[in-house]
Scaffold this motif. Structure first.
Motif, PDB file in Angstrom:
ATOM      1  N   TYR A  86      -5.977  11.751  -0.517  1.00  0.00           N
ATOM      2  CA  TYR A  86      -6.442  10.318  -0.187  1.00  0.00           C
ATOM      3  C   TYR A  86      -6.388  10.173   1.357  1.00  0.00           C
ATOM      4  O   TYR A  86      -5.502  10.692   2.127  1.00  0.00           O
ATOM      5  N   GLN A  87      -7.024   9.360   1.888  1.00  0.00           N
ATOM      6  CA  GLN A  87      -7.236   8.749   3.104  1.00  0.00           C
ATOM      7  C   GLN A  87      -6.897   7.425   3.499  1.00  0.00           C
ATOM      8  O   GLN A  87      -7.228   6.435   2.429  1.00  0.00           O
ATOM      9  N   ILE A  88      -5.743   7.317   4.475  1.00  0.00           N
ATOM     10  CA  ILE A  88      -5.390   5.990   4.785  1.00  0.00           C
ATOM     11  C   ILE A  88      -6.120   5.517   6.007  1.00  0.00           C
ATOM     12  O   ILE A  88      -6.172   6.273   7.052  1.00  0.00           O
ATOM     13  N   THR A  89      -6.864   4.221   6.108  1.00  0.00           N
ATOM     14  CA  THR A  89      -7.268   3.859   7.323  1.00  0.00           C
ATOM     15  C   THR A  89      -6.094   2.545   7.853  1.00  0.00           C
ATOM     16  O   THR A  89      -5.779   1.748   6.979  1.00  0.00           O
ATOM     17  N   LEU A  90      -5.778   2.711   8.920  1.00  0.00           N
ATOM     18  CA  LEU A  90      -5.001   1.609   9.759  1.00  0.00           C
ATOM     19  C   LEU A  90      -5.854   0.633  10.043  1.00  0.00           C
ATOM     20  O   LEU A  90      -6.443   0.897  11.312  1.00  0.00           O
ATOM     21  N   LEU A  91      -5.848  -0.554   9.374  1.00  0.00           N
ATOM     22  CA  LEU A  91      -6.885  -1.544  10.013  1.00  0.00           C
ATOM     23  C   LEU A  91      -6.139  -2.167  11.243  1.00  0.00           C
ATOM     24  O   LEU A  91      -6.778  -2.379  12.217  1.00  0.00           O
ATOM     25  N   LYS A  92      -4.904  -2.572  11.085  1.00  0.00           N
ATOM     26  CA  LYS A  92      -4.214  -2.943  12.178  1.00  0.00           C
ATOM     27  C   LYS A  92      -2.723  -2.429  12.107  1.00  0.00           C
ATOM     28  O   LYS A  92      -2.073  -2.600  10.971  1.00  0.00           O
TER      29      LYS A  92
ATOM     30  N   ILE B  49       4.342   3.141   7.944  1.00  0.00           N
ATOM     31  CA  ILE B  49       3.452   2.248   8.800  1.00  0.00           C
ATOM     32  C   ILE B  49       3.988   0.798   8.911  1.00  0.00           C
ATOM     33  O   ILE B  49       4.211   0.092   7.955  1.00  0.00           O
TER      34      ILE B  49
ATOM     35  N   ASN C 133       3.504  -3.153  10.098  1.00  0.00           N
ATOM     36  CA  ASN C 133       2.750  -4.235  10.814  1.00  0.00           C
ATOM     37  C   ASN C 133       3.444  -5.335  11.029  1.00  0.00           C
ATOM     38  O   ASN C 133       3.413  -5.995  12.066  1.00  0.00           O
TER      39      ASN C 133
ATOM     40  N   ASP D  27       5.496  -6.729   6.250  1.00  0.00           N
ATOM     41  CA  ASP D  27       4.310  -5.770   5.756  1.00  0.00           C
ATOM     42  C   ASP D  27       4.533  -4.446   6.256  1.00  0.00           C
ATOM     43  O   ASP D  27       4.185  -4.177   7.409  1.00  0.00           O
ATOM     44  N   TYR D  28       5.097  -3.694   5.402  1.00  0.00           N
ATOM     45  CA  TYR D  28       4.951  -2.305   5.890  1.00  0.00           C
ATOM     46  C   TYR D  28       4.544  -1.358   4.872  1.00  0.00           C
ATOM     47  O   TYR D  28       4.545  -1.715   3.646  1.00  0.00           O
ATOM     48  N   SER D  29       4.128  -0.002   5.010  1.00  0.00           N
ATOM     49  CA  SER D  29       3.709   0.797   4.088  1.00  0.00           C
ATOM     50  C   SER D  29       4.427   2.107   4.180  1.00  0.00           C
ATOM     51  O   SER D  29       5.096   2.593   5.393  1.00  0.00           O
ATOM     52  N   PHE D  30       4.758   2.872   2.966  1.00  0.00           N
ATOM     53  CA  PHE D  30       5.608   4.023   3.229  1.00  0.00           C
ATOM     54  C   PHE D  30       5.097   4.985   2.136  1.00  0.00           C
ATOM     55  O   PHE D  30       4.722   4.735   0.987  1.00  0.00           O
ATOM     56  N   PHE D  31       4.727   6.124   2.442  1.00  0.00           N
ATOM     57  CA  PHE D  31       3.988   7.168   1.703  1.00  0.00           C
ATOM     58  C   PHE D  31       4.813   8.610   1.676  1.00  0.00           C
ATOM     59  O   PHE D  31       5.155   9.030   2.928  1.00  0.00           O
ATOM     60  N   PRO D  32       5.463   9.070   0.822  1.00  0.00           N
ATOM     61  CA  PRO D  32       5.890  10.536   0.826  1.00  0.00           C
ATOM     62  C   PRO D  32       4.598  11.513   0.991  1.00  0.00           C
ATOM     63  O   PRO D  32       3.455  11.045   0.139  1.00  0.00           O
TER      64      PRO D  32
END
Lengths: 247, 136
Positions: A152-158, A191, A193, A197-202
């Motif tokens: 899967y692909q992640i796009t960082l919008l901001k 990630i 923001n 608002d934060y993101s976290f992926f193993p």
């Protein structure tokens, strides 16, 4: 036998005092050893490899984040595969250092005591193309596209900040507590923001396509180019750590 | 599960994966731990554990999870192994299957419901029913 590797910048006179303190402390603790100065990287590489082949088991990088990174990449060279399993790496920071903090090393004096205590932690290294990294890779740029596990692909919008984490810095471990308890054998994409608002992926594998407006900085010092593939390496390093480490 | 909703929500906060509000994910997202989605996701979403879909989340994917708390928008089929909680801000367009469901007033659901029997619980309402088509 201890092998101390002094970074090039320590030859400046303003570091005489701190080096003198370190050397006095090491002598008091009975930890004296051979010193190699990184004034010419090619010759220094050869000298370090030679010392390891002749039996140096504890390699101590003296300097900053860049020093430990340089030393690590020499020790992990394929030429030394036979010897590297017996090697223990340590670090004496001569100024404030994020990597030193991660490993529970507060300052040069305390790092000498940690070296004596010899609390060893096995660390799996991250790999970004041909470079090994210990702590993290910071991604700088906008509209970055990141492919994870080829699925899967992640796009960082901001985004405010984006890190690929192997070992968290003190600052990151406050934001993501118990990060290593979540998954022992993964990298983590973090990630942020804002605080809310934060993101976290193993992730096992992280790919970044060639993008003009993005740069990657490994372990706060090494710049990596895109396109690149980042994953955990099969190589491990035994590191001498302090009690207050971040992992 | 629903009796300990707060406790379960607290547990899921310590998720393995968090998709934040400023993130767009495209592809097949398969995880083993708890997942929180606050941003947008397209493709497929699968986890062996619990899923929390935030109010502003937009998922265009078939969803497969053990338990789920849905407060955002899902376009796709939702297959939940155990318990499904649908909050008042949720909007689901697609077929839903689960063992137990709780729906808050205000949720919008367009699709079929298939309730599969629990292995241990007996005497609860079972069967297949058509979900409400209009806003409650």
């Amino acid at each position: 036998m201890h092998l101390y590797i002094y970074d090039d910048f320590l030859s400046k006179s303003r570091y005489n005092k701190v080096l003198s303190k370190i050397e006095t402390r090491l002598t008091d603790l009975g930890l004296s050893g051979k010193i190699i100065r990184l004034n010419n990287l090619k010759n220094s590489d050869k000298a370090i490899k030679e010392e390891i082949k002749q039996g140096a088991k504890t390699i101590v990088a003296v300097g900053n984040d860049y020093t430990i990174s340089k030393v690590l990449n020499v020790v992990m060279d394929n030429d030394l595969n036979y010897f590297s399993k017996d090697i223990v790496i340590s670090f004496i920071p001569t100024s404030s250092s994020s990597l030193a903090e991660s490993f529970g090393l507060i300052n040069a004096q305390q790092a000498c005591d940690v070296l004596l205590a010899r609390r060893i932690k096995d660390v799996r290294l991250g790999k970004c193309l041909n470079n090994y990294f210990l702590s993290n890779i910071k991604i700088l740029g906008n509209n970055t596209e990141i492919l994870i596990n080829k699925n899967y692909q992640i796009t960082l919008l901001k985004n405010k900040s984006c890190y690929i984490i192997n070992i968290p810095t003190k600052e990151l471990s406050k934001k993501i507590p118990n990060i290593r308890e979540k998954n022992q054998e993964k990298l983590f994409l973090f990630i942020e923001n804002s605080n809310q608002d934060y993101s976290f992926f193993p992730a096992d594998n992280i790919e970044l396509k060639k993008q003009a407006n993005i740069s990657l900085i490994a372990d706060h010092c090494i710049t990596c180019q895109t396109p690149t593939e980042i994953s955990l390496s099969e190589k491990r390093v035994r590191f001498i750590v302090g009690k207050n480490r971040a992992f | 599960m629903f009796g300990n909703k707060e406790k379960n929500l607290e547990k899921i906060k310590d998720a393995e994966t968090i998709i934040g509000g400023s993130i767009k994910v495209k592809g097949n997202f398969h995880g083993k731990g708890n997942i929180i989605v606050e941003g947008s996701l397209e493709g497929s979403l699968k986890t062996d554990a619990s899923l929390l879909v935030g109010e502003k989340a937009k998922i265009s994917a078939n969803v497969l999870a053990k338990d789920a708390f849905v407060n955002g928008s899902i376009t796709g089929n939702v297959k939940i192994e155990k318990d499904l909680f649908i909050g008042k801000t949720a909007k689901i367009t697609g077929d839903i299957s689960c063992e137990q469901v709780s729906i808050e007033k205000g949720a919008i659901i367009n699709g079929n419901f298939i309730m599969s029997p629990a292995s241990s619980d007996k005497g609860q309402e079972r069967g297949s029913e058509k979900a409400p088509q209009a806003k409650k």
